[in-house]
Design a protein around this motif. Structure first.
Motif, PDB file in Angstrom:
ATOM      1  N   LYS A  14       7.765  -4.309   5.909  1.00 61.24           N
ATOM      2  CA  LYS A  14       7.784  -2.960   5.372  1.00 61.24           C
ATOM      3  C   LYS A  14       8.841  -2.925   4.277  1.00 61.24           C
ATOM      4  N   GLU A  64      -7.127   1.178  -0.192  1.00 58.14           N
ATOM      5  CA  GLU A  64      -5.959   0.641   0.518  1.00 58.14           C
ATOM      6  C   GLU A  64      -6.297  -0.608   1.330  1.00 58.14           C
ATOM      7  N   ASN A 116       1.350  13.398   4.054  1.00 61.86           N
ATOM      8  CA  ASN A 116       0.222  12.654   3.512  1.00 61.86           C
ATOM      9  C   ASN A 116       0.504  12.080   2.135  1.00 61.86           C
ATOM     10  N   THR A 117       1.758  12.159   1.711  1.00 61.74           N
ATOM     11  CA  THR A 117       2.181  11.541   0.463  1.00 61.74           C
ATOM     12  C   THR A 117       3.648  11.167   0.589  1.00 61.74           C
ATOM     13  N   ILE A 118       4.120  10.293  -0.275  1.00 55.02           N
ATOM     14  CA  ILE A 118       5.501   9.820  -0.131  1.00 55.02           C
ATOM     15  C   ILE A 118       6.509  10.771  -0.744  1.00 55.02           C
ATOM     16  N   ASP A 132       0.830  -1.192   0.000  1.00 51.64           N
ATOM     17  CA  ASP A 132       0.000   0.000   0.000  1.00 51.64           C
ATOM     18  C   ASP A 132       0.871   1.250   0.000  1.00 51.64           C
ATOM     19  N   HIS A 133       0.234   2.421   0.119  1.00 50.04           N
ATOM     20  CA  HIS A 133       0.964   3.682   0.049  1.00 50.04           C
ATOM     21  C   HIS A 133       1.816   3.925   1.294  1.00 50.04           C
ATOM     22  N   SER A 134       1.562   3.185   2.373  1.00 43.76           N
ATOM     23  CA  SER A 134       2.390   3.288   3.578  1.00 43.76           C
ATOM     24  C   SER A 134       3.571   2.323   3.534  1.00 43.76           C
ATOM     25  N   TRP A 135       3.737   1.645   2.411  1.00 40.94           N
ATOM     26  CA  TRP A 135       4.837   0.718   2.173  1.00 40.94           C
ATOM     27  C   TRP A 135       4.729  -0.541   3.026  1.00 40.94           C
ATOM     28  N   ASN A 136       3.519  -0.849   3.494  1.00 40.22           N
ATOM     29  CA  ASN A 136       3.288  -2.165   4.081  1.00 40.22           C
ATOM     30  C   ASN A 136       3.230  -3.168   2.936  1.00 40.22           C
ATOM     31  N   GLU A 156       3.088   9.503  14.821  1.00 39.60           N
ATOM     32  CA  GLU A 156       2.283  10.314  13.925  1.00 39.60           C
ATOM     33  C   GLU A 156       3.179  11.284  13.180  1.00 39.60           C
TER      34      GLU A 156
END
Length: 312
Positions: free
Chosen positions: A50, A77, A121-123, A32-36, A117
């Motif tokens: 990750k 996602e 909000n983007t890579i 996903d976009h969180s690199w999971n 946190e």
């Protein structure tokens, strides 16, 4: 290659592959976009990592080795499992975060922080000459862990970067048992949080629980509610609630359960009651989910009880 040795798993972060030395090969992966990243072997064994990690976590079994299953990441996602059955294509959500935390519970893995946190909000971001940008990151960790946020940069001469750090102590109001419950599952108050309940026989996954269930916070927190009302879920009479069941001095564990559960979807003589109250019963396929305070961050530890008296 006939050997009784335990399989060894190696992650090459250069071009990312996973290989099992006794002959089972990587089939598919989804990130996903969180690199999971969820990695599926051709025998349906699942791993989590990750991107950039040199280690993977083997997850509990969900599918038999000969099942025809692929992974699919949708636009929300959410990783889904697509299985071809005689009835057609079956789509099932895969709770990757919950399954990963379950697999890591009791292992040598240790969760070093309570929450992390940040404002990104983007890579990646695009900046022109003269642009300014403020980014922040916050980490909360138990005393003595020595966790910190590290900033890494390339071509530092291209940007003027100013960093500031601030530390403060926080008094916890919840005595969370890390060894017993494992790492926290973090969610934003705007997210639709519907607990996914799975049935296990020891460490072996059996099936999803599709029966009705109730929850309560073991530390007595009451600053949460439910998004759907009794009317919205089409109750035919007023449903049971914690307020109506906590009578006669009974504890939360004793007040409500399969022995006294009464469905609201059957007509009975008498008044309908107030159908505009929150509907406090959930199940896997319902549109009812938990909502949380929009003011304060908090830690919740929920107990779960199955309501259906005939569930086995």
């Amino acid at each position: 290659m006939g050997t009784s040795e335990e399989p060894v798993y190696v992650l090459d972060s250069t071009f990312f592959f996973l290989k099992r030395f006794i002959g089972v090969h990587l089939l598919i992966s989804a990130s996903d976009h969180s690199w999971n990243m969820l990695v599926k072997m051709e025998n349906n064994i699942l791993f989590y990592c990750k991107v950039g990690m040199h280690e993977v976590v083997r997850l509990h079994k969900w599918m038999e080795p000969d099942s025809r299953m692929v992974l699919y990441l949708n636009q929300k996602e959410q990783i889904n499992m697509l299985t071809l059955t005689p009835e057609g294509l079956h789509v099932q959500k895969y709770p990757m975060v919950m399954e990963t935390k379950s697999a890591m519970k009791g292992s040598y893995h240790d969760c070093p922080f309570i929450s992390f946190e940040h404002s990104m909000n983007t890579i990646s971001y695009n900046m022109d000459k003269g642009d300014q940008m403020v980014l922040w990151a916050q980490i909360v960790y138990p005393e003595g862990k020595g966790v910190h946020v590290k900033f890494l940069s390339n071509n530092a001469d291209l940007l003027y970067i100013e960093q500031k750090s601030h530390f403060e102590g926080v008094n916890s109001v919840v005595h969370y048992d890390w060894e017993k419950f494992g790492c926290l599952l973090k969610t934003h108050y705007k997210n639709q949080f519907l607990p996914s309940i799975d049935l296990y026989d020891g460490d072996n996954y059996v099936r999803n629980v599709d029966a009705n269930f109730i929850v309560w916070d073991r530390f007595g927190r009451k600053d949460y509610s439910f998004n759907a009302t009794m009317r919205q879920v089409a109750c035919l009479r007023e449903s049971q609630t914690w307020f109506s069941m906590l009578t006669g001095g009974k504890s939360l564990e004793e007040a409500w359960g399969p022995e006294n559960y009464r469905t609201c979807f059957k007509v009975s003589p008498g008044k309908l009651g107030n159908l505009d109250q929150p509907y406090e019963i959930m199940n896997r396929s319902s549109k009812n989910f938990l909502t949380f305070s929009q003011v304060d961050s908090a830690t919740y530890v929920f107990n779960v009880k199955i309501l259906d008296p005939n569930y086995r």
